[in-house]
Design an enzyme around this catalytic site. Sequence first.
Site, short mmCIF file in Angstrom:
data_model
loop_
_atom_site.label_atom_id
_atom_site.label_comp_id
_atom_site.label_asym_id
_atom_site.label_seq_id
_atom_site.Cartn_x
_atom_site.Cartn_y
_atom_site.Cartn_z
N HIS A 111 -5.94 19.85 15.50
CA HIS A 111 -5.16 18.64 15.24
C HIS A 111 -3.75 18.78 15.86
O HIS A 111 -2.89 19.46 15.31
CB HIS A 111 -5.05 18.45 13.74
CG HIS A 111 -4.43 17.16 13.31
ND1 HIS A 111 -3.95 16.22 14.19
CD2 HIS A 111 -4.20 16.65 12.06
CE1 HIS A 111 -3.46 15.19 13.53
NE2 HIS A 111 -3.60 15.42 12.23
N CYS A 120 1.10 11.34 12.39
CA CYS A 120 -0.08 11.52 13.25
C CYS A 120 -0.44 10.27 14.03
O CYS A 120 -1.26 10.34 14.95
CB CYS A 120 -1.26 11.98 12.41
SG CYS A 120 -0.99 13.58 11.62
N LYS A 160 -10.89 16.37 17.61
CA LYS A 160 -10.27 17.47 16.84
C LYS A 160 -11.26 18.58 16.53
O LYS A 160 -10.86 19.71 16.26
CB LYS A 160 -9.65 16.93 15.56
CG LYS A 160 -8.46 16.02 15.79
CD LYS A 160 -7.83 15.58 14.48
CE LYS A 160 -6.73 14.58 14.70
NZ LYS A 160 -7.21 13.28 15.21
N GLU A 219 -12.06 7.57 6.30
CA GLU A 219 -12.19 6.97 7.63
C GLU A 219 -13.60 6.43 7.84
O GLU A 219 -13.77 5.35 8.43
CB GLU A 219 -11.85 7.98 8.72
CG GLU A 219 -11.82 7.35 10.10
CD GLU A 219 -11.33 8.29 11.19
OE1 GLU A 219 -10.89 7.79 12.24
OE2 GLU A 219 -11.41 9.52 10.99
N HIS A 237 -10.22 9.61 14.06
CA HIS A 237 -9.13 10.52 13.71
C HIS A 237 -9.72 11.87 13.29
O HIS A 237 -9.28 12.91 13.76
CB HIS A 237 -8.30 9.91 12.58
CG HIS A 237 -7.02 10.62 12.31
ND1 HIS A 237 -6.06 10.79 13.27
CD2 HIS A 237 -6.54 11.21 11.18
CE1 HIS A 237 -5.03 11.44 12.75
NE2 HIS A 237 -5.30 11.72 11.49
N PHE A 245 0.24 10.70 7.68
CA PHE A 245 0.96 10.84 6.42
C PHE A 245 1.79 9.57 6.17
O PHE A 245 2.23 8.91 7.10
CB PHE A 245 1.91 12.03 6.47
CG PHE A 245 1.25 13.38 6.39
CD1 PHE A 245 -0.05 13.52 5.95
CD2 PHE A 245 1.94 14.53 6.75
CE1 PHE A 245 -0.66 14.76 5.87
CE2 PHE A 245 1.35 15.78 6.68
CZ PHE A 245 0.06 15.90 6.24
#
Length: 422
Positions: A344, A166, A339, A318, A307, A410
């Site tokens: 996403h 990502c 998002k 976050e 994010h 990830f």
Amino acid sequence: MSKRVVITGMGCVSPNGIGNEAFCRAILAGKSGVKRVTRFDPSELPVQIAGEIQDFDELAWIDAKERKHVGRVVPLAVAAGTEALQDAGVDFASMDMAAKREVGVVIGSGGGAQEFSEEQIRLWLTGHIKQVSLFSIPSGTMGTLSSEISMRFGFRGMSHVITTGCTSSTDAFGYSLRQIQAGVLPMILTGGVDAPIAPGIMKGFTLMKIMTSAWNEEPARASRPFSKDRDGFVVAEGAWMFFLEEYEHAKARGAKIYAEIAGYGSTCEAFHRVRLEECGEEPARAIGLAMKEAGIAASDVHYANLHGTSTQLNDRIETRAMKLALGDRAYKIPMSSLKSQIGHPQGACGAAGVAATLVAMKHSEIAPTINIEVADPDCDLDYVPMMNHGSPYSPRRAAIEHAICNCIAFGSKNSAMVLRRI
């Protein structure tokens, strides 16, 4: 002294708007692009919604014969790339060979043509061998994506794909930044594209239990970053492309400038293939590295594009990372997650966030985070909230000189950029 790098062109193909103007209007109005999937019948899947671009004409950007041999990412990226070049005032068709050798292509993508490969395998396994593309192997590899874009525009500088999950498109910006700073090339077409809306991909995410399945009947309310009742992300597709230039080069040709890429930072927790460490220290350090390169303090930050995936763990960590990076100033900085509106788009999400940030800097208006309906004590910053049915928070007026764009991936990867108005 390293060279300065600026953004002079932008192109957007988004679930809630195709083209810069449509994208700008949509995000400032808090318009959701999340809908029921139409590219295949999703009725047998627990998750039947996605940030799907349903009115995109692929054949306007690629020949029908060629489309059989490439993934959906190619026409998406070509469309966004064409708009970015036009927006920058670059006539690629009239460039001579020497000029084309000075333009590179660096694409960020999490899955590339993964949906194309899935379809090719399905054709093999169901006995439709004659329908399998001759180029099923090369077109399914990540590196071919940037080659396709380079060929469409004739650019002969470097042609690279950055794939770090990502954070892919944020890292594509970072890689491009370093190349121009070092004087390797004066111009790079960069950004992010992903098209992961396919049965196998969605089933794979479902197995991980990180997608929401509670909002099939109300898709627009499904992506809800920082709301306490969030229960997973919504997969999405899209392409957001940008033309980067060395500052003096852009000035010499009289180009309009959106912003300067003032700093970039990247870290890894080396912790887990999916999870983040609860402490939030490495995402905070990535932000700190970007701020250090930009030469700014927390007091200089006026906006942060987060994010914000709408998963319980990510949003909580976050939030913690922003507090670690910015201290008490974190409570005074407006922040938002695109998002919430589009879902996403995997490796393209960083580029999407840059586009939203440039809109905010240009118009002095911050796109809201929609669907924050239940306050979460663990997510207590100013996310510029807007309920799905509207609220007085949308959009937020703000003069922005410096903005942070943050991404998490990830493999416990973290990347951040600082954009500066000039």
